[in-house]
Design a protein around this motif. Sequence first.
Motif, PDB file in Angstrom:
ATOM      1  N   GLY A  44      -6.968  10.575  -9.076  1.00  0.00           N
ATOM      2  CA  GLY A  44      -8.198  10.497  -8.314  1.00  0.00           C
ATOM      3  C   GLY A  44      -7.334  10.344  -6.729  1.00  0.00           C
ATOM      4  N   TYR A  45      -8.473  10.456  -5.987  1.00  0.00           N
ATOM      5  CA  TYR A  45      -8.235  10.420  -4.494  1.00  0.00           C
ATOM      6  C   TYR A  45      -9.217   9.457  -3.696  1.00  0.00           C
ATOM      7  CZ  TYR A  45      -7.523  11.729   0.500  1.00  0.00           C
ATOM      8  OH  TYR A  45      -7.248  11.677   1.760  1.00  0.00           O
ATOM      9  N   ILE A  46      -8.632   8.765  -3.000  1.00  0.00           N
ATOM     10  CA  ILE A  46      -9.498   7.712  -2.232  1.00  0.00           C
ATOM     11  C   ILE A  46      -9.469   8.195  -0.697  1.00  0.00           C
ATOM     12  CG2 ILE A  46     -10.052   5.410  -1.325  1.00  0.00           C
ATOM     13  CD1 ILE A  46      -8.771   4.379  -3.796  1.00  0.00           C
ATOM     14  N   PRO A  47     -10.691   8.936  -0.031  1.00  0.00           N
ATOM     15  CA  PRO A  47     -10.653   9.471   1.405  1.00  0.00           C
ATOM     16  C   PRO A  47     -10.516   8.166   2.127  1.00  0.00           C
ATOM     17  CG  PRO A  47     -12.221  10.377  -0.168  1.00  0.00           C
ATOM     18  CD  PRO A  47     -11.763   9.352  -0.917  1.00  0.00           C
ATOM     19  N   HIS A  48     -10.055   8.181   3.436  1.00  0.00           N
ATOM     20  CA  HIS A  48      -9.755   7.224   4.439  1.00  0.00           C
ATOM     21  C   HIS A  48      -9.472   5.817   3.852  1.00  0.00           C
ATOM     22  CE1 HIS A  48     -11.664  10.558   6.633  1.00  0.00           C
ATOM     23  NE2 HIS A  48     -12.550  10.630   5.965  1.00  0.00           N
ATOM     24  N   ARG A  49      -8.480   5.889   3.039  1.00  0.00           N
ATOM     25  CA  ARG A  49      -8.345   4.510   2.271  1.00  0.00           C
ATOM     26  C   ARG A  49      -7.947   3.544   2.871  1.00  0.00           C
ATOM     27  NH1 ARG A  49      -2.818   4.694  -0.853  1.00  0.00           N
ATOM     28  NH2 ARG A  49      -2.186   4.141   1.167  1.00  0.00           N
ATOM     29  N   ASN A  50      -7.253   3.735   4.125  1.00  0.00           N
ATOM     30  CA  ASN A  50      -6.639   2.586   4.803  1.00  0.00           C
ATOM     31  C   ASN A  50      -7.568   2.350   5.792  1.00  0.00           C
ATOM     32  OD1 ASN A  50      -4.487   2.594   3.543  1.00  0.00           O
ATOM     33  ND2 ASN A  50      -3.272   3.915   4.880  1.00  0.00           N
ATOM     34  N   GLU A  51      -8.600   2.780   5.986  1.00  0.00           N
ATOM     35  CA  GLU A  51      -9.847   2.681   7.016  1.00  0.00           C
ATOM     36  C   GLU A  51     -11.233   1.553   6.050  1.00  0.00           C
ATOM     37  OE1 GLU A  51     -10.989   5.916   8.649  1.00  0.00           O
ATOM     38  OE2 GLU A  51      -9.017   6.865   8.956  1.00  0.00           O
ATOM     39  N   LEU A  52     -10.920   1.414   4.869  1.00  0.00           N
ATOM     40  CA  LEU A  52     -12.010   0.772   4.299  1.00  0.00           C
ATOM     41  C   LEU A  52     -11.918  -0.774   4.419  1.00  0.00           C
ATOM     42  CD1 LEU A  52     -11.759   2.768   0.765  1.00  0.00           C
ATOM     43  CD2 LEU A  52     -13.076   3.249   2.738  1.00  0.00           C
ATOM     44  N   SER A  53     -13.144  -1.512   4.154  1.00  0.00           N
ATOM     45  CA  SER A  53     -13.124  -2.564   3.869  1.00  0.00           C
ATOM     46  C   SER A  53     -12.622  -3.151   2.748  1.00  0.00           C
ATOM     47  CB  SER A  53     -14.666  -3.163   4.201  1.00  0.00           C
ATOM     48  OG  SER A  53     -15.250  -2.958   2.936  1.00  0.00           O
TER      49      SER A  53
ATOM     50  N   ILE B 202     -11.658  -2.279  -3.227  1.00  0.00           N
ATOM     51  CA  ILE B 202     -11.562  -2.501  -4.543  1.00  0.00           C
ATOM     52  C   ILE B 202     -12.571  -1.693  -5.321  1.00  0.00           C
ATOM     53  CG2 ILE B 202     -12.293  -4.252  -6.214  1.00  0.00           C
ATOM     54  CD1 ILE B 202     -11.447  -6.622  -3.991  1.00  0.00           C
ATOM     55  N   GLN B 203     -13.657  -1.417  -4.720  1.00  0.00           N
ATOM     56  CA  GLN B 203     -14.545  -0.505  -5.627  1.00  0.00           C
ATOM     57  C   GLN B 203     -13.788   1.032  -5.792  1.00  0.00           C
ATOM     58  OE1 GLN B 203     -18.282  -0.153  -3.469  1.00  0.00           O
ATOM     59  NE2 GLN B 203     -19.457   0.759  -5.122  1.00  0.00           N
TER      60      GLN B 203
ATOM     61  N   HIS C 244       3.658  -4.735   6.073  1.00  0.00           N
ATOM     62  CA  HIS C 244       3.604  -3.187   6.140  1.00  0.00           C
ATOM     63  C   HIS C 244       2.772  -2.456   5.350  1.00  0.00           C
ATOM     64  CE1 HIS C 244       5.165   0.954   5.993  1.00  0.00           C
ATOM     65  NE2 HIS C 244       5.704   0.558   7.010  1.00  0.00           N
ATOM     66  N   ASP C 245       2.519  -2.761   4.087  1.00  0.00           N
ATOM     67  CA  ASP C 245       1.635  -1.886   3.150  1.00  0.00           C
ATOM     68  C   ASP C 245       0.182  -2.006   3.601  1.00  0.00           C
ATOM     69  OD1 ASP C 245       1.241  -0.574   0.817  1.00  0.00           O
ATOM     70  OD2 ASP C 245       0.015  -2.452   0.469  1.00  0.00           O
ATOM     71  N   PRO C 246      -0.377  -0.863   3.930  1.00  0.00           N
ATOM     72  CA  PRO C 246      -1.668  -0.845   4.400  1.00  0.00           C
ATOM     73  C   PRO C 246      -2.855  -1.404   3.601  1.00  0.00           C
ATOM     74  CG  PRO C 246      -0.994   1.294   4.030  1.00  0.00           C
ATOM     75  CD  PRO C 246       0.068   0.428   3.978  1.00  0.00           C
ATOM     76  N   LYS C 247      -2.702  -1.115   2.060  1.00  0.00           N
ATOM     77  CA  LYS C 247      -3.564  -1.615   1.304  1.00  0.00           C
ATOM     78  C   LYS C 247      -3.562  -3.381   1.268  1.00  0.00           C
ATOM     79  CE  LYS C 247      -1.732   0.655  -2.045  1.00  0.00           C
ATOM     80  NZ  LYS C 247      -0.776   1.010  -1.221  1.00  0.00           N
ATOM     81  N   THR C 248      -2.280  -3.826   1.379  1.00  0.00           N
ATOM     82  CA  THR C 248      -2.204  -5.263   1.250  1.00  0.00           C
ATOM     83  C   THR C 248      -2.800  -5.725   2.665  1.00  0.00           C
ATOM     84  OG1 THR C 248      -0.161  -5.129  -0.150  1.00  0.00           O
ATOM     85  CG2 THR C 248      -0.750  -7.194   0.988  1.00  0.00           C
ATOM     86  N   GLN C 249      -2.457  -5.141   3.822  1.00  0.00           N
ATOM     87  CA  GLN C 249      -3.352  -5.635   4.960  1.00  0.00           C
ATOM     88  C   GLN C 249      -4.809  -5.723   4.800  1.00  0.00           C
ATOM     89  OE1 GLN C 249      -2.252  -2.985   8.175  1.00  0.00           O
ATOM     90  NE2 GLN C 249      -0.356  -3.285   7.987  1.00  0.00           N
TER      91      GLN C 249
END
Length: 303
Positions: free
Chosen positions: A111-120, A125-126, A207-212
């Motif tokens: 699967g793919y999460i669009p604009h992943r690094n811009e999400l809250s 998580i959702q 550095h990791d954007p998801k962890t940010q």
Amino acid sequence: MKFKKTFAKIRDGVDKQVVPGSSYTIIDGNDHFEGQLGWQELLPNRLSLMPNELYDLASLTKVVGTTNVILQLISDGQIAIEDSISDYLPEWQSPEVTIRNLLTHTSDIVGYIPHRNELSKDQLIQAELGLTAGDKRSTVVRYQDTNYLFLGWIASRITGKSIHQLIRERILTPLKMFNTTFAPKNVEQVVPTQIVPEFGLLRGRVHDPKTQILGEDSGAAGLFSNQADLEKFVRFLLGEHRDSTREVLDDDMLAAIYQDQTPNHLGIRSFGWILTYDENHPIILHTGYTGTLLIIDQAHHRA
């Protein structure tokens, strides 16, 4: 001189500017070598590497922290290795995926999460829980951060604590890794990772954007550590000081770290770690996106 070729490779990487600098520790039985050469920063300032500076460990967080927390929960009977992750994350819609799949990166999440690094945080998580498993589950290894995000959330659902808190309490404190942290207090002691146009120099900020985005709820990255603390961790996995470290991993789980744990016996992943062999002796290793690396050969007491 022992490890002459190894030291030549390290220096060659710095001299050819493959990396700005390198910090290294080598354990070989009773012998011990450590040092650093080159630069920690080239821009905006040229700064030399100093002993025991903190590095952003990136995905080494998975094997230093999250893996061991999950193995403790298995040892304590709070979860089982073949449990469906849907038992703990009911929002997840592919119940065939197990704890073992996550630990060995054999879940084949697609699967793919669009604009992943811009999400809250809540949106991310959702979105992660909205992905699904593909048709190659248990038959192929696909290294994915999502596996370890899920493991961190499962540990939190069971204990009521964030995965970062669990790593601090269950791994870092008993191993006396007091310099290892998710939030460096003195950023001047941290080796920077990147210059980001909208932010500037990343120093002491993960550095990791998801962890940010996820903060304390990321089991995939976030730790900062230095050579001295990582040596404590490595010596623990080499089997030293078992009287004081058995509370972190019992003997059975420590042995399991050095064994193939993939569902279909693919032979290339342990719990968390890449698994390879030297003359039939298992060697575990893992890398981090920021350039970090651990290699451990328990049979020859080398790392």
